[in-house]
Design an enzyme around this catalytic site. Structure first.
Site, PDB file in Angstrom:
ATOM      1  CG  ASP A  35      12.541  -3.448  -5.714  1.00 10.54           C
ATOM      2  OD1 ASP A  35      11.674  -3.968  -4.983  1.00 10.54           O
ATOM      3  OD2 ASP A  35      12.290  -3.030  -6.867  1.00 10.54           O
ATOM      4  CD  GLU A  36      11.712  -7.099  -8.633  1.00  2.95           C
ATOM      5  OE1 GLU A  36      11.377  -8.224  -8.180  1.00  2.95           O
ATOM      6  OE2 GLU A  36      10.995  -6.445  -9.395  1.00  2.95           O
TER       7      GLU A  36
ATOM      8  N   GLY B 142       4.909  -9.797  -1.163  1.00  8.48           N
ATOM      9  CA  GLY B 142       3.639  -9.973  -1.858  1.00  8.48           C
ATOM     10  C   GLY B 142       3.860 -10.603  -3.215  1.00  8.48           C
TER      11      GLY B 142
ATOM     12  CG  HIS C  89     -10.877 -16.244 -10.075  1.00 10.12           C
ATOM     13  ND1 HIS C  89     -11.429 -15.171  -9.431  1.00 10.12           N
ATOM     14  CD2 HIS C  89     -11.895 -16.883 -10.725  1.00 10.12           C
ATOM     15  CE1 HIS C  89     -12.733 -15.133  -9.689  1.00 10.12           C
ATOM     16  NE2 HIS C  89     -13.035 -16.165 -10.469  1.00 10.12           N
TER      17      HIS C  89
END
Ligand SMILES: [Zn+2]
Length: 208
Positions: A100-101, A14, A198
């Protein structure tokens, strides 16, 4: 020796602010409750939890091995048979590795993860799949293609509150490359989650 099953790859992807680390650590917690051995891996560039922990914005935290390169993932020892207890300093070959990351590790993370999977270890990976200008951010797209399960999380658009699949970098045009790099690592206030509309509107007006 009985042939072992290959591990499964689960990807949590995400934009920024989507709660990816939170979801990763939720899975780590559940697996540990079930008695599984989980090794948590972070990247040294992620300093939210210090040098030996992973932390989330909401305060969840767990000890982690913070690496600089994917090659530092331990070679799986389970495939080597009964002598595996003589192996590396990690006392038990983990049932699950949680990373992670993942985007910080770059494309070399892909073969490093494949080696873990081949050795029968389940791998949970969280990371950014999209860059701040809306493009694919490797190695997440490749890992998503290889995975048994993909969870795509969204953030909340800071303009309208809609689901945000993107984040934008808000940085002055005159900022130096060094300032931009520093912001990319630690400057949460320099980024905003944006919905498709946006992000598009801001791109048209020349920002980001
Ligand atoms: Zn919006």
């Amino acid at each position: 020796m009985r042939p072992m099953e290959a591990g499964r790859l689960h990807v949590i992807a995400g934009p920024m602010f989507a709660g990816k680390t939170e979801e990763l650590l939720r899975r780590v917690h559940r697996a540990r409750l079930a008695g599984l051995v989980v090794e948590v891996i972070g990247h040294r560039l992620d300093s939210r939890g210090g040098t030996d922990r992973l932390s989330t914005h909401t305060g969840r935290s767990t000890p982690a091995r913070m690496l600089e390169r994917a090659e530092q993932l331990r070679l799986p020892v389970r495939a080597e048979g009964p002598d595996s207890s003589d192996g590396p300093d990690f006392p038990l070959t983990p049932d699950i590795i949680a990373i992670d990351e993942a985007q910080f590790f770059g494309p070399s993370l892909v073969p490093a993860i494949e080696a873990q999977l081949d050795a029968g270890i389940q791998v949970e990976v969280a990371g950014l799949c999209v860059t701040y200008d809306g493009g694919p951010f490797e190695p997440l797209p490749t890992l998503m293609a290889m995975a048994e399960e993909v969870v795509k999380l969204t953030a909340v658009c800071t303009i309208c509150g809609a689901d945000a699949a993107f984040h934008m970098r808000l940085i002055a045009d005159g900022a130096s490359a060094l300032e931009a790099t520093a912001a990319q690592v630690g400057g949460i206030e320099s980024y905003q989650a944006r919905c498709r509309r946006h992000r598009r509107d801001a791109a048209r007006s020349g920002a980001g």
